[in-house]
Scaffold this motif. Structure first.
Motif, PDB file in Angstrom:
ATOM      1  N   ASN A   1      -0.067   2.236 -10.963  1.00 24.08           N
ATOM      2  CA  ASN A   1      -0.064   1.146  -9.983  1.00 24.08           C
ATOM      3  C   ASN A   1       0.382   1.725  -8.647  1.00 24.08           C
ATOM      4  O   ASN A   1       1.556   2.024  -8.447  1.00 24.08           O
ATOM      5  CB  ASN A   1       0.864   0.018 -10.436  1.00 24.08           C
ATOM      6  CG  ASN A   1       0.765  -1.197  -9.547  1.00 24.08           C
ATOM      7  OD1 ASN A   1       0.312  -1.124  -8.409  1.00 24.08           O
ATOM      8  ND2 ASN A   1       1.204  -2.331 -10.061  1.00 24.08           N
ATOM      9  N   PHE A   2      -0.577   1.893  -7.741  1.00 25.71           N
ATOM     10  CA  PHE A   2      -0.259   2.464  -6.439  1.00 25.71           C
ATOM     11  C   PHE A   2       0.726   1.612  -5.640  1.00 25.71           C
ATOM     12  O   PHE A   2       1.398   2.121  -4.747  1.00 25.71           O
ATOM     13  CB  PHE A   2      -1.532   2.691  -5.620  1.00 25.71           C
ATOM     14  CG  PHE A   2      -2.305   3.904  -6.045  1.00 25.71           C
ATOM     15  CD1 PHE A   2      -1.789   5.178  -5.847  1.00 25.71           C
ATOM     16  CD2 PHE A   2      -3.543   3.785  -6.647  1.00 25.71           C
ATOM     17  CE1 PHE A   2      -2.488   6.308  -6.236  1.00 25.71           C
ATOM     18  CE2 PHE A   2      -4.258   4.903  -7.039  1.00 25.71           C
ATOM     19  CZ  PHE A   2      -3.733   6.166  -6.836  1.00 25.71           C
ATOM     20  N   SER A   3       0.826   0.325  -5.957  1.00 24.35           N
ATOM     21  CA  SER A   3       1.790  -0.524  -5.250  1.00 24.35           C
ATOM     22  C   SER A   3       3.224  -0.137  -5.575  1.00 24.35           C
ATOM     23  O   SER A   3       4.140  -0.487  -4.841  1.00 24.35           O
ATOM     24  CB  SER A   3       1.552  -1.995  -5.599  1.00 24.35           C
ATOM     25  OG  SER A   3       0.303  -2.416  -5.090  1.00 24.35           O
ATOM     26  N   ASP A   4       3.419   0.572  -6.660  1.00 31.30           N
ATOM     27  CA  ASP A   4       4.756   1.043  -7.052  1.00 31.30           C
ATOM     28  C   ASP A   4       5.017   2.490  -6.626  1.00 31.30           C
ATOM     29  O   ASP A   4       6.094   3.027  -6.880  1.00 31.30           O
ATOM     30  CB  ASP A   4       4.927   0.941  -8.577  1.00 31.30           C
ATOM     31  CG  ASP A   4       4.885  -0.489  -9.066  1.00 31.30           C
ATOM     32  OD1 ASP A   4       5.188  -1.403  -8.279  1.00 31.30           O
ATOM     33  OD2 ASP A   4       4.540  -0.701 -10.250  1.00 31.30           O
ATOM     34  N   TRP A   5       4.033   3.133  -6.017  1.00 26.94           N
ATOM     35  CA  TRP A   5       4.094   4.560  -5.698  1.00 26.94           C
ATOM     36  C   TRP A   5       5.332   4.926  -4.890  1.00 26.94           C
ATOM     37  O   TRP A   5       6.020   5.901  -5.194  1.00 26.94           O
ATOM     38  CB  TRP A   5       2.825   4.971  -4.950  1.00 26.94           C
ATOM     39  CG  TRP A   5       2.698   6.438  -4.702  1.00 26.94           C
ATOM     40  CD1 TRP A   5       3.081   7.111  -3.573  1.00 26.94           C
ATOM     41  CD2 TRP A   5       2.154   7.423  -5.583  1.00 26.94           C
ATOM     42  NE1 TRP A   5       2.796   8.454  -3.696  1.00 26.94           N
ATOM     43  CE2 TRP A   5       2.223   8.666  -4.925  1.00 26.94           C
ATOM     44  CE3 TRP A   5       1.608   7.367  -6.853  1.00 26.94           C
ATOM     45  CZ2 TRP A   5       1.765   9.841  -5.510  1.00 26.94           C
ATOM     46  CZ3 TRP A   5       1.151   8.537  -7.430  1.00 26.94           C
ATOM     47  CH2 TRP A   5       1.234   9.761  -6.758  1.00 26.94           C
TER      48      TRP A   5
ATOM     49  N   GLU B   1       0.839  -1.186   0.000  1.00 27.94           N
ATOM     50  CA  GLU B   1       0.000   0.000   0.000  1.00 27.94           C
ATOM     51  C   GLU B   1       0.880   1.244   0.000  1.00 27.94           C
ATOM     52  O   GLU B   1       2.051   1.188   0.368  1.00 27.94           O
ATOM     53  CB  GLU B   1      -0.869   0.044   1.260  1.00 27.94           C
ATOM     54  CG  GLU B   1      -2.033  -0.906   1.235  1.00 27.94           C
ATOM     55  CD  GLU B   1      -3.039  -0.556   2.310  1.00 27.94           C
ATOM     56  OE1 GLU B   1      -3.979   0.180   1.992  1.00 27.94           O
ATOM     57  OE2 GLU B   1      -2.871  -1.020   3.443  1.00 27.94           O
ATOM     58  N   ILE B   2       0.247   2.349  -0.373  1.00 31.18           N
ATOM     59  CA  ILE B   2       0.950   3.618  -0.261  1.00 31.18           C
ATOM     60  C   ILE B   2       1.193   3.919   1.215  1.00 31.18           C
ATOM     61  O   ILE B   2       0.483   3.426   2.086  1.00 31.18           O
ATOM     62  CB  ILE B   2       0.148   4.765  -0.909  1.00 31.18           C
ATOM     63  CG1 ILE B   2      -1.229   4.869  -0.250  1.00 31.18           C
ATOM     64  CG2 ILE B   2       0.048   4.611  -2.401  1.00 31.18           C
ATOM     65  CD1 ILE B   2      -1.936   6.158  -0.526  1.00 31.18           C
ATOM     66  N   GLN B   3       2.189   4.716   1.477  1.00 27.14           N
ATOM     67  CA  GLN B   3       2.468   5.149   2.844  1.00 27.14           C
ATOM     68  C   GLN B   3       1.780   6.488   3.034  1.00 27.14           C
ATOM     69  O   GLN B   3       2.222   7.496   2.491  1.00 27.14           O
ATOM     70  CB  GLN B   3       3.978   5.256   3.077  1.00 27.14           C
ATOM     71  CG  GLN B   3       4.710   3.954   2.911  1.00 27.14           C
ATOM     72  CD  GLN B   3       4.187   2.872   3.849  1.00 27.14           C
ATOM     73  OE1 GLN B   3       4.083   3.077   5.049  1.00 27.14           O
ATOM     74  NE2 GLN B   3       3.824   1.740   3.277  1.00 27.14           N
ATOM     75  N   SER B   4       0.678   6.476   3.749  1.00 28.27           N
ATOM     76  CA  SER B   4      -0.111   7.677   3.933  1.00 28.27           C
ATOM     77  C   SER B   4      -0.990   7.528   5.156  1.00 28.27           C
ATOM     78  O   SER B   4      -0.979   6.488   5.817  1.00 28.27           O
ATOM     79  CB  SER B   4      -0.968   7.905   2.686  1.00 28.27           C
ATOM     80  OG  SER B   4      -1.675   9.114   2.809  1.00 28.27           O
TER      81      SER B   4
END
Length: 144
Positions: A84-88, A34-37
Motif C-alpha cells: 500500500n503506497f499510502s503507507d510508504w 501519496e508517496i513523497q517523490s
C-alpha cells in the motif's frame, strides 16, 4: 420447452438485477496519501499502481456491477495487503528497501501492472522511459 427457457431467462434476469442491490464494502483505507517523490514518479504510480496499491483507488463504473464488484474488491484488497503506497512514508527504510526490491523484480519481469489491468486501462502500460524512471526511484531505496 420454449416456455421453460423463457422462464429460466426471466428468472436469471431477475436474479441478476436483485444481486445488484447487495451492499458491498469497497476497501477505502485510512491513509489517502501519496508517496513523497518527484512528480514524474507520482504520475506513473497514479496511472499504473494506485488503483490496486493505495488508499487512493478510483473505482470505475463497472466496479458497481455484481459479480465484477466482488472480483475487484478482492483484487484491490489483496493488492493493498501486499503493498500500500499510502503507507510508504510511515515505513522503516529497511521495509521500503525490501519492498522496492520486490517491486523492481515484478516490473522487470512484466508482472506489474498486470496484463488484465492494462487491457482495461491502456494508459497504465509503462513505456521504456517510465520503466527507467521507476527503476531509478526504486534503486535509490535498495542502495545501502
Amino acid at each position: 420447452m420454449k416456455r421453460i427457457l423463457i422462464r429460466i431467462g426471466i428468472g436469471s434476469l431477475v436474479l441478476f438485477a436483485g444481486l445488484q442491490f447487495i451492499p458491498l464494502q469497497f476497501p477505502s483505507g485510512k491513509n489517502a496519501k501519496e508517496i513523497q517523490s518527484e512528480e514524474s514518479v507520482k504520475k506513473i504510480f497514479r496511472k499504473a499502481c494506485y488503483d490496486c496499491h493505495s488508499d487512493l483507488v478510483k473505482w470505475p463504473w463497472y466496479s458497481r456491477i455484481f459479480p465484477v464488484s466482488l472480483y475487484l474488491i478482492r483484487h484491490v484488497q489483496e493488492g493493498k495487503d501486499e503493498l500500500n503506497f499510502s503507507d510508504w512514508e510511515g515505513m522503516k527504510r529497511s521495509e521500503q528497501a525490501d519492498l522496492a526490491e520486490k517491486i523492481l523484480e515484478e516490473i522487470e519481469d512484466g508482472e506489474m501492472p498486470p496484463k488484465e489491468y492494462v487491457l482495461l486501462h491502456s494508459e497504465a502500460k509503462l513505456d521504456k522511459e517510465e520503466l527507467e524512471t521507476l527503476k531509478d526511484w526504486l534503486q535509490s531505496y535498495t542502495e545501502k
